[in-house]
Design a protein around this motif. Structure first.
Motif, PDB file in Angstrom:
ATOM      1  N   GLU A 191       0.685  -2.599 -14.740  1.00  0.00           N
ATOM      2  CA  GLU A 191      -0.124  -1.829 -14.194  1.00  0.00           C
ATOM      3  C   GLU A 191       0.272  -0.624 -16.082  1.00  0.00           C
ATOM      4  O   GLU A 191      -1.377  -0.825 -17.165  1.00  0.00           O
ATOM      5  CB  GLU A 191       0.388  -0.133 -13.389  1.00  0.00           C
ATOM      6  CG  GLU A 191      -0.199  -0.722 -12.000  1.00  0.00           C
ATOM      7  CD  GLU A 191       0.255   0.170 -11.182  1.00  0.00           C
ATOM      8  OE1 GLU A 191       0.172   1.776 -11.584  1.00  0.00           O
ATOM      9  OE2 GLU A 191       1.475   0.306 -10.298  1.00  0.00           O
ATOM     10  N   TYR A 248       0.662  -0.934   0.029  1.00  0.00           N
ATOM     11  CA  TYR A 248       0.047   0.039   0.178  1.00  0.00           C
ATOM     12  C   TYR A 248       0.771   1.462  -0.363  1.00  0.00           C
ATOM     13  O   TYR A 248       0.926   1.946  -0.385  1.00  0.00           O
ATOM     14  CB  TYR A 248      -0.936   0.071   1.142  1.00  0.00           C
ATOM     15  CG  TYR A 248      -2.148  -1.080   0.717  1.00  0.00           C
ATOM     16  CD1 TYR A 248      -3.493  -0.361   0.132  1.00  0.00           C
ATOM     17  CD2 TYR A 248      -2.284  -2.530   0.983  1.00  0.00           C
ATOM     18  CE1 TYR A 248      -3.939  -1.149  -0.016  1.00  0.00           C
ATOM     19  CE2 TYR A 248      -3.802  -2.408   0.878  1.00  0.00           C
ATOM     20  CZ  TYR A 248      -4.485  -2.029   0.375  1.00  0.00           C
ATOM     21  OH  TYR A 248      -5.569  -2.854   0.158  1.00  0.00           O
ATOM     22  N   LYS A 305      -2.746   3.770  -5.059  1.00  0.00           N
ATOM     23  CA  LYS A 305      -4.027   4.094  -5.472  1.00  0.00           C
ATOM     24  C   LYS A 305      -4.610   3.616  -6.197  1.00  0.00           C
ATOM     25  O   LYS A 305      -4.469   1.929  -6.329  1.00  0.00           O
ATOM     26  CB  LYS A 305      -3.878   5.124  -7.080  1.00  0.00           C
ATOM     27  CG  LYS A 305      -3.135   6.750  -6.297  1.00  0.00           C
ATOM     28  CD  LYS A 305      -2.676   7.300  -7.739  1.00  0.00           C
ATOM     29  CE  LYS A 305      -1.803   8.874  -7.274  1.00  0.00           C
ATOM     30  NZ  LYS A 305      -1.823  10.201  -7.793  1.00  0.00           N
ATOM     31  N   LYS A 306      -5.842   3.559  -6.243  1.00  0.00           N
ATOM     32  CA  LYS A 306      -6.631   2.084  -6.660  1.00  0.00           C
ATOM     33  C   LYS A 306      -6.266   1.887  -8.158  1.00  0.00           C
ATOM     34  O   LYS A 306      -6.444   1.086  -8.474  1.00  0.00           O
ATOM     35  CB  LYS A 306      -8.475   3.341  -7.038  1.00  0.00           C
ATOM     36  CG  LYS A 306      -9.803   2.073  -7.397  1.00  0.00           C
ATOM     37  CD  LYS A 306     -11.138   2.530  -7.423  1.00  0.00           C
ATOM     38  CE  LYS A 306     -12.356   2.251  -8.038  1.00  0.00           C
ATOM     39  NZ  LYS A 306     -13.617   3.235  -8.328  1.00  0.00           N
ATOM     40  N   ARG A 307      -6.059   2.602  -9.278  1.00  0.00           N
ATOM     41  CA  ARG A 307      -6.040   1.920  -9.917  1.00  0.00           C
ATOM     42  C   ARG A 307      -4.135   1.500 -10.245  1.00  0.00           C
ATOM     43  O   ARG A 307      -3.948   1.030 -11.424  1.00  0.00           O
ATOM     44  CB  ARG A 307      -5.211   3.667 -11.101  1.00  0.00           C
ATOM     45  CG  ARG A 307      -4.508   4.210 -10.844  1.00  0.00           C
ATOM     46  CD  ARG A 307      -3.651   5.017 -12.051  1.00  0.00           C
ATOM     47  NE  ARG A 307      -3.077   6.527 -11.855  1.00  0.00           N
ATOM     48  CZ  ARG A 307      -4.583   7.912 -11.645  1.00  0.00           C
ATOM     49  NH1 ARG A 307      -5.859   7.667 -11.502  1.00  0.00           N
ATOM     50  NH2 ARG A 307      -3.933   8.460 -10.823  1.00  0.00           N
ATOM     51  N   HIS A 308      -3.863   1.443  -8.833  1.00  0.00           N
ATOM     52  CA  HIS A 308      -2.881   0.757  -8.696  1.00  0.00           C
ATOM     53  C   HIS A 308      -3.317  -0.613  -7.896  1.00  0.00           C
ATOM     54  O   HIS A 308      -2.294  -1.836  -7.948  1.00  0.00           O
ATOM     55  CB  HIS A 308      -1.839   1.122  -7.733  1.00  0.00           C
ATOM     56  CG  HIS A 308      -1.212   2.509  -8.163  1.00  0.00           C
ATOM     57  ND1 HIS A 308      -0.326   3.357  -7.152  1.00  0.00           N
ATOM     58  CD2 HIS A 308      -1.333   3.142  -8.966  1.00  0.00           C
ATOM     59  CE1 HIS A 308      -0.280   4.576  -7.365  1.00  0.00           C
ATOM     60  NE2 HIS A 308      -0.625   4.382  -9.119  1.00  0.00           N
ATOM     61  N   ALA A 309      -4.864  -1.510  -7.895  1.00  0.00           N
ATOM     62  CA  ALA A 309      -5.147  -1.990  -7.367  1.00  0.00           C
ATOM     63  C   ALA A 309      -4.731  -3.694  -7.663  1.00  0.00           C
ATOM     64  O   ALA A 309      -4.154  -4.595  -7.016  1.00  0.00           O
ATOM     65  CB  ALA A 309      -7.116  -1.916  -7.255  1.00  0.00           C
ATOM     66  N   ARG A 342      -0.910  -4.613  -6.810  1.00  0.00           N
ATOM     67  CA  ARG A 342      -1.066  -4.402  -5.673  1.00  0.00           C
ATOM     68  C   ARG A 342      -1.533  -5.522  -5.142  1.00  0.00           C
ATOM     69  O   ARG A 342      -0.941  -6.681  -4.285  1.00  0.00           O
ATOM     70  CB  ARG A 342      -1.635  -3.640  -5.102  1.00  0.00           C
ATOM     71  CG  ARG A 342      -1.272  -3.358  -3.143  1.00  0.00           C
ATOM     72  CD  ARG A 342      -2.538  -2.525  -3.026  1.00  0.00           C
ATOM     73  NE  ARG A 342      -3.483  -1.936  -2.683  1.00  0.00           N
ATOM     74  CZ  ARG A 342      -4.392  -1.107  -3.653  1.00  0.00           C
ATOM     75  NH1 ARG A 342      -3.958  -0.428  -4.445  1.00  0.00           N
ATOM     76  NH2 ARG A 342      -5.736  -1.182  -3.628  1.00  0.00           N
ATOM     77  N   LYS A 343      -2.504  -6.245  -5.654  1.00  0.00           N
ATOM     78  CA  LYS A 343      -3.223  -7.702  -4.850  1.00  0.00           C
ATOM     79  C   LYS A 343      -1.592  -8.917  -5.488  1.00  0.00           C
ATOM     80  O   LYS A 343      -2.760  -9.461  -5.015  1.00  0.00           O
ATOM     81  CB  LYS A 343      -4.865  -7.759  -5.587  1.00  0.00           C
ATOM     82  CG  LYS A 343      -5.823  -6.773  -4.659  1.00  0.00           C
ATOM     83  CD  LYS A 343      -7.131  -7.170  -5.975  1.00  0.00           C
ATOM     84  CE  LYS A 343      -7.920  -5.995  -5.156  1.00  0.00           C
ATOM     85  NZ  LYS A 343      -9.604  -5.977  -5.889  1.00  0.00           N
ATOM     86  N   LYS A 386       0.039   8.027 -14.480  1.00  0.00           N
ATOM     87  CA  LYS A 386      -1.305   8.027 -14.338  1.00  0.00           C
ATOM     88  C   LYS A 386      -0.637   5.833 -13.970  1.00  0.00           C
ATOM     89  O   LYS A 386      -1.716   5.124 -13.865  1.00  0.00           O
ATOM     90  CB  LYS A 386      -1.996   8.063 -14.241  1.00  0.00           C
ATOM     91  CG  LYS A 386      -2.889   9.201 -15.290  1.00  0.00           C
ATOM     92  CD  LYS A 386      -4.690   8.879 -15.530  1.00  0.00           C
ATOM     93  CE  LYS A 386      -4.970  10.253 -15.921  1.00  0.00           C
ATOM     94  NZ  LYS A 386      -6.204  11.030 -16.897  1.00  0.00           N
ATOM     95  N   GLU A 444       3.321   7.610 -10.625  1.00  0.00           N
ATOM     96  CA  GLU A 444       2.982   8.301  -9.708  1.00  0.00           C
ATOM     97  C   GLU A 444       3.933   7.092  -8.984  1.00  0.00           C
ATOM     98  O   GLU A 444       3.421   6.931  -7.513  1.00  0.00           O
ATOM     99  CB  GLU A 444       1.864   7.762  -9.472  1.00  0.00           C
ATOM    100  CG  GLU A 444       0.491   8.468 -10.489  1.00  0.00           C
ATOM    101  CD  GLU A 444      -0.537   8.106  -9.976  1.00  0.00           C
ATOM    102  OE1 GLU A 444      -1.744   8.319 -10.538  1.00  0.00           O
ATOM    103  OE2 GLU A 444      -0.705   6.740 -10.478  1.00  0.00           O
TER     104      GLU A 444
END
Length: 269
Positions: free
Chosen positions: A241, A150, A155-159, A162-163, A233, A208
């Protein structure tokens, strides 16, 4: 050698070796392998202490180090009779490749770095200190991985990245995690590099990537032939990403080098 590895692509192509990030595995390259295999002979492997390699090479008493990881890679290449190759690493994988350059520069045709880690900023050193004093000693290593996931990819677009990072990191044992943690703590990979390294190098970063983008630009202090790309982004793991851009830049970069070499050979004949 007991490293888990896979080979994709066709014979008579340039070798491309892929190194995943900390807590990852060959699965981290699922958005790259098919695209790269159309142009190169691709080797993906699980680094010591990670993925399927952890099953085939259980953790022993020896401390982990980046010298050990570089030597592991060299031995794997020798086992497969690979004398030279292009190398692509993401995050932690870029640290191993920097140490590989120190010892085995003659084996490197080019370098591709995604989410490059160079000199530790004060922020990174602070994170390591907090992780050591508060997290590693008292928390489960999965909590540590989740926290850093995290921090690096907030960010949300990194989800998605990240997952995947969190899911794959669960395969790493606590013992292996602590050995790599100690290595990351004590080693200064970038500082050990010589200057004026003339290996063709492509660096790709996300705009980012607030933890590593600024220090990644220090690459120019050590390498003289660098192409630097920043994706908009996009966070730390740009291969996941922004896979289309990452793949195309990598393919074009390597093919441009092989094309230039072919022209030089033709000119000399």
């Amino acid at each position: 050698m007991r490293h888990y590895y896979e080979i994709h692509g066709q014979e008579n192509k340039e070798w491309l070796i892929l190194l995943h990030g900390a807590g990852g595995s060959t699965r981290m390259w699922y958005k790259q392998v098919q695209a790269f295999a159309k142009h190169f002979k691709v080797l993906v492997y699980d680094i010591r202490g990670h993925g399927e390699t952890l099953k085939q090479m259980p953790v022993d008493e020896a401390d982990y180090s980046f010298d050990m990881a570089a030597h592991d890679l060299k031995q794997l290449l020798q086992q497969l009779n690979i004398k030279q190759a292009h190398f692509c690493g993401v995050s932690f994988g870029t640290m191993i490749l920097q140490r590989f350059v120190v010892h085995y520069r003659h084996m490197v045709k080019s370098l591709i770095f995604g989410g490059l880690i160079t000199k530790y900023s004060w922020f990174i050193r602070g994170m390591i200190l907090v992780g050591d004093k508060l997290l590693v000693r008292w928390c489960d290593k999965d909590i540590v991985y989740r926290l850093f996931a995290y921090l690096f990819m907030p960010k949300k677009r990194h989800a998605a990245a990240r997952k995947l990072f969190i899911r794959e990191s669960k395969k790493v044992t606590t013992e292996a995690f602590l050995k790599w943690w100690r290595a990351i703590q004590k080693e200064r990979i970038f500082e050990s590099l010589p200057t004026n390294i003339n290996i063709p190098t492509l660096v790709m970063m996300g705009d980012e990537d607030h933890v590593f983008l600024k220090t990644a630009k220090l690459i120019h202090q050590k390498f003289t032939n660098v192409t630097f790309r920043v994706f908009q982004k996009c966070g730390h793991v740009c291969s996941l990403e922004k896979p289309k851009q990452f793949n195309q830049y990598t393919i074009d970069f390597i093919l441009s080098l092989t094309s230039d070499n072919a022209k030089k050979v033709a000119a000399n004949e």
